[in-house]
Design a protein around this motif. Sequence first.
Motif, mmCIF file in Angstrom:
data_model
loop_
_atom_site.group_PDB
_atom_site.id
_atom_site.type_symbol
_atom_site.label_atom_id
_atom_site.label_comp_id
_atom_site.label_asym_id
_atom_site.label_seq_id
_atom_site.Cartn_x
_atom_site.Cartn_y
_atom_site.Cartn_z
ATOM 1 N N ASP A 33 0.830 -1.204 0.000
ATOM 2 C CA ASP A 33 0.000 0.000 0.000
ATOM 3 C C ASP A 33 0.865 1.256 0.000
ATOM 4 O O ASP A 33 0.611 2.205 -0.745
ATOM 5 C CB ASP A 33 -0.940 0.021 1.208
ATOM 6 C CG ASP A 33 -2.025 -1.034 1.133
ATOM 7 O OD1 ASP A 33 -2.274 -1.578 0.030
ATOM 8 O OD2 ASP A 33 -2.637 -1.317 2.188
ATOM 9 N N HIS A 34 1.895 1.257 0.837
ATOM 10 C CA HIS A 34 2.797 2.410 0.930
ATOM 11 C C HIS A 34 3.479 2.659 -0.416
ATOM 12 O O HIS A 34 3.536 3.799 -0.899
ATOM 13 C CB HIS A 34 3.836 2.167 2.024
ATOM 14 C CG HIS A 34 4.911 3.195 2.072
ATOM 15 N ND1 HIS A 34 4.699 4.459 2.568
ATOM 16 C CD2 HIS A 34 6.199 3.162 1.670
ATOM 17 C CE1 HIS A 34 5.819 5.159 2.469
ATOM 18 N NE2 HIS A 34 6.745 4.386 1.925
ATOM 19 N N LEU A 35 3.997 1.606 -1.027
ATOM 20 C CA LEU A 35 4.678 1.757 -2.317
ATOM 21 C C LEU A 35 3.718 2.217 -3.409
ATOM 22 O O LEU A 35 4.083 3.044 -4.252
ATOM 23 C CB LEU A 35 5.365 0.447 -2.708
ATOM 24 C CG LEU A 35 6.560 0.062 -1.830
ATOM 25 C CD1 LEU A 35 7.057 -1.326 -2.216
ATOM 26 C CD2 LEU A 35 7.670 1.080 -1.922
ATOM 27 N N LYS A 40 2.021 6.633 -6.992
ATOM 28 C CA LYS A 40 0.973 7.574 -7.400
ATOM 29 C C LYS A 40 1.437 9.009 -7.201
ATOM 30 O O LYS A 40 1.242 9.861 -8.070
ATOM 31 C CB LYS A 40 -0.310 7.308 -6.610
ATOM 32 C CG LYS A 40 -1.460 8.182 -7.033
ATOM 33 C CD LYS A 40 -2.722 7.860 -6.265
ATOM 34 C CE LYS A 40 -3.826 8.814 -6.689
ATOM 35 N NZ LYS A 40 -5.038 8.617 -5.918
ATOM 36 N N ARG A 41 2.082 9.290 -6.061
ATOM 37 C CA ARG A 41 2.588 10.643 -5.808
ATOM 38 C C ARG A 41 3.634 11.044 -6.837
ATOM 39 O O ARG A 41 3.642 12.169 -7.329
ATOM 40 C CB ARG A 41 3.178 10.736 -4.396
ATOM 41 C CG ARG A 41 2.122 10.725 -3.300
ATOM 42 C CD ARG A 41 2.734 10.835 -1.918
ATOM 43 N NE ARG A 41 3.480 12.070 -1.809
ATOM 44 C CZ ARG A 41 4.536 12.248 -1.017
ATOM 45 N NH1 ARG A 41 4.966 11.255 -0.272
ATOM 46 N NH2 ARG A 41 5.154 13.400 -0.956
ATOM 47 N N MET A 42 4.532 10.113 -7.174
ATOM 48 C CA MET A 42 5.562 10.407 -8.169
ATOM 49 C C MET A 42 4.925 10.683 -9.535
ATOM 50 O O MET A 42 5.348 11.605 -10.239
ATOM 51 C CB MET A 42 6.549 9.251 -8.275
ATOM 52 C CG MET A 42 7.352 8.997 -7.017
ATOM 53 S SD MET A 42 8.543 10.272 -6.667
ATOM 54 C CE MET A 42 9.777 9.863 -7.867
ATOM 55 N N ASP A 43 3.918 9.902 -9.902
ATOM 56 C CA ASP A 43 3.214 10.134 -11.167
ATOM 57 C C ASP A 43 2.570 11.520 -11.183
ATOM 58 O O ASP A 43 2.610 12.221 -12.199
ATOM 59 C CB ASP A 43 2.146 9.069 -11.402
ATOM 60 C CG ASP A 43 2.712 7.721 -11.805
ATOM 61 O OD1 ASP A 43 3.892 7.667 -12.214
ATOM 62 O OD2 ASP A 43 1.974 6.721 -11.703
ATOM 63 N N GLU A 44 1.980 11.924 -10.066
ATOM 64 C CA GLU A 44 1.348 13.241 -9.984
ATOM 65 C C GLU A 44 2.389 14.352 -10.119
ATOM 66 O O GLU A 44 2.151 15.362 -10.787
ATOM 67 C CB GLU A 44 0.582 13.376 -8.666
ATOM 68 C CG GLU A 44 -0.667 12.512 -8.605
ATOM 69 C CD GLU A 44 -1.288 12.447 -7.216
ATOM 70 O OE1 GLU A 44 -0.699 12.993 -6.250
ATOM 71 O OE2 GLU A 44 -2.368 11.846 -7.089
#
Length: 73
Positions: A33-35, A40-44
């Motif tokens: 879940d953390h990864l 997702k944050r990196m993609d954003e």
Amino acid sequence: MASITDHEEGGPDPCVSSKDLTKLAGDLGEMQDHLAKQVKRMDEIVDRIETGWRGPAPRRTGRPPRTPYASVK
């Protein structure tokens, strides 16, 4: 720390409790879940960078653009 390897007689290691295995499975789930959240944050972040990119337009001279290190050989 308990080992999850098979015991010498070929069966599961009796030193590993069901509780330990359940905790390990939960820990692995939390890490996944953390990864997933980090990806997702990196993609954003990449999307925001691409949206706001205001670099110079590429030259249409037929040759590749000059890089800062092109003259160093």
